[in-house]
Design a protein around this motif. Sequence first.
Motif, PDB file in Angstrom:
ATOM      1  N   GLU A  80       0.833  -1.212   0.000  1.00 52.72           N
ATOM      2  CA  GLU A  80       0.000   0.000   0.000  1.00 52.72           C
ATOM      3  C   GLU A  80       0.863   1.255   0.000  1.00 52.72           C
ATOM      4  OE1 GLU A  80      -3.377   0.155   2.796  1.00 52.72           O
ATOM      5  OE2 GLU A  80      -2.978  -1.961   3.182  1.00 52.72           O
ATOM      6  N   PHE A  81       1.943   1.232   0.781  1.00 53.83           N
ATOM      7  CA  PHE A  81       2.801   2.411   0.869  1.00 53.83           C
ATOM      8  C   PHE A  81       3.439   2.741  -0.477  1.00 53.83           C
ATOM      9  CE2 PHE A  81       7.281   3.691   1.151  1.00 53.83           C
ATOM     10  CZ  PHE A  81       7.087   5.030   1.488  1.00 53.83           C
ATOM     11  N   ILE A  82       4.047   1.762  -1.128  1.00 53.95           N
ATOM     12  CA  ILE A  82       4.767   2.092  -2.359  1.00 53.95           C
ATOM     13  C   ILE A  82       3.824   2.464  -3.502  1.00 53.95           C
ATOM     14  CG2 ILE A  82       6.845   0.792  -1.756  1.00 53.95           C
ATOM     15  CD1 ILE A  82       5.904  -1.488  -3.481  1.00 53.95           C
ATOM     16  N   LYS A  83       2.551   2.106  -3.370  1.00 57.38           N
ATOM     17  CA  LYS A  83       1.591   2.533  -4.383  1.00 57.38           C
ATOM     18  C   LYS A  83       1.177   3.998  -4.198  1.00 57.38           C
ATOM     19  CE  LYS A  83       0.072  -2.049  -5.680  1.00 57.38           C
ATOM     20  NZ  LYS A  83      -0.901  -3.122  -5.592  1.00 57.38           N
ATOM     21  N   LEU A  84       1.660   4.630  -3.111  1.00 61.00           N
ATOM     22  CA  LEU A  84       1.435   6.064  -2.910  1.00 61.00           C
ATOM     23  C   LEU A  84       2.428   6.911  -3.692  1.00 61.00           C
ATOM     24  CD1 LEU A  84       0.913   6.142   0.971  1.00 61.00           C
ATOM     25  CD2 LEU A  84      -0.866   6.250  -0.778  1.00 61.00           C
ATOM     26  N   ILE A  85       3.476   6.287  -4.237  1.00 62.31           N
ATOM     27  CA  ILE A  85       4.498   7.033  -4.976  1.00 62.31           C
ATOM     28  C   ILE A  85       3.865   7.755  -6.164  1.00 62.31           C
ATOM     29  CG2 ILE A  85       6.642   6.840  -6.320  1.00 62.31           C
ATOM     30  CD1 ILE A  85       7.236   4.276  -4.711  1.00 62.31           C
ATOM     31  N   ASP A  86       4.251   9.002  -6.339  1.00 62.98           N
ATOM     32  CA  ASP A  86       3.754   9.796  -7.463  1.00 62.98           C
ATOM     33  C   ASP A  86       3.976   9.053  -8.780  1.00 62.98           C
ATOM     34  OD1 ASP A  86       2.993  12.790  -8.300  1.00 62.98           O
ATOM     35  OD2 ASP A  86       4.539  12.054  -9.675  1.00 62.98           O
ATOM     36  N   LYS A  87       3.026   9.160  -9.689  1.00 61.34           N
ATOM     37  CA  LYS A  87       3.101   8.389 -10.929  1.00 61.34           C
ATOM     38  C   LYS A  87       4.307   8.771 -11.795  1.00 61.34           C
ATOM     39  CE  LYS A  87      -0.236  11.434 -13.284  1.00 61.34           C
ATOM     40  NZ  LYS A  87      -1.558  11.485 -13.947  1.00 61.34           N
TER      41      LYS A  87
END
Length: 470
Positions: A214-221
């Motif tokens: 979940e955390f790493i999917k918060l990284i800006d695209k």
Amino acid sequence: MSFEGVHRVYFLGIGGIGMSALARWFAHEGYNVSGYDRTPSPLTDELIAEGMNVTFEDSLDTIPANVKKSPESTLIVWTPAIPKNSIQLAYFQENGFTLKKRSEVLGMVTKNFYTIAVAGTHGKTTTSSLIAHLFKDAGKPIAAFLGGITQNYESNLILGKKKSKKQRFVVVEADEFDRSFLRLHPNEAVLTSTDADHLDIYGDENTILDGFGEFIKLIDKKGKLFIQYNAADRLGAARLPKVPTRIYGLRSEGIRAENIQARPGSFVFDYVDGQKVISQLELFIPGFHNVENALAAIAIASAHEITDEEIKKGLASFRGVKRRFEIHVNQNSLVYIDDYAHHPEEIRACLSSVIAMYPASKLTVVFQPHLYSRTRDFADGFSESLSLADEVILLDIYPARELPIEGVTSEMLLEKINSKKKLVLSKGELMDYLQKSAPEVLVTLGAGDIDRLVPGIASWMNSRQKLNVV
């Protein structure tokens, strides 16, 4: 997601390592900063010396008058470590103040700046500190919120050259405890490790992996992920984000270290990433695990146009973080190292590195287990990793936030430890035992209050070194 209209900030639990870094940042940004903590500490002493009003009595009388009178322009930052029956907490909750948890405020900061977030069950503090140091040393505009006190700056907040806000970088530790890292807004992220930990929060290993996913999917695209190769394997492709991802590690096929040399007091290695090689880098915070942490920091620095020479210079000048492979004595065949390691994999990494540096010396380890639940959940792992030492001394479990668990003691680890000598001592017995046994290479480990014993042990080891007594 801004601090518009806020003129003063009051911290409930200002002496915590994460809280104090935020307090320092707000003070640097020009806010009026004050706060409460239960007991004085070296950190609160420093905050007071820096001009902050810090009190140690949980009463309404100790709240500054300008805070009481201005609920509309005062932000209250609090930590769940503050008891629910706190007088001050109740007052702020009942009188129209805006209250935010530390993780929420850190999330607000990361929303407003270009953020590099470092996550993982081990290596966060060293990696984030090294990234911040490389940026600062190269003259980049940086603000870094750290989970430890850096040796170079004697602070848990690193500030570099300040330019316009659009050009400013923030480096932050992304703490998985209580899922607080899910409040951050990373443009780039590092994931150093995904070993099971905090099972009292997550329940099982798969849930922890889901949390990191979940955390790493918060990284800006438009951002990037730098992930250690074992962490990538454990997460699996399904949990990885749809952003450019680079894998690093000692045995990685991507970003890696070659020609590693373990020396007393430093490690020398070559950085290789498929596009460039930086040869003969010297890192004065020893350890194979710290070489791996350095790989991530170097990769990020290179991605932000920090030159190879600047990286080489910055790496050589980095002195690490207090209680992270901190060498107190290293002369005349006497060595004393202190480390925050409190997980089996951290202990394994630390002791393996010590053995590589001093292969002919007897290794004595003093370990204070941290938390009853962690000791229970990883008992076999602790026993196995501690068995790398010739002699193991266990202190009583440091309970932190927990109540005792029946049958969970330091003694339960002894049976499976395979060291030549092993015993359990109280903190009060330790110094007498060390003086009688006269260790050659001594390592103290743990995240509890074992740090209070370090100055006395270091002083004694230094006195032995001056007398050349081995």
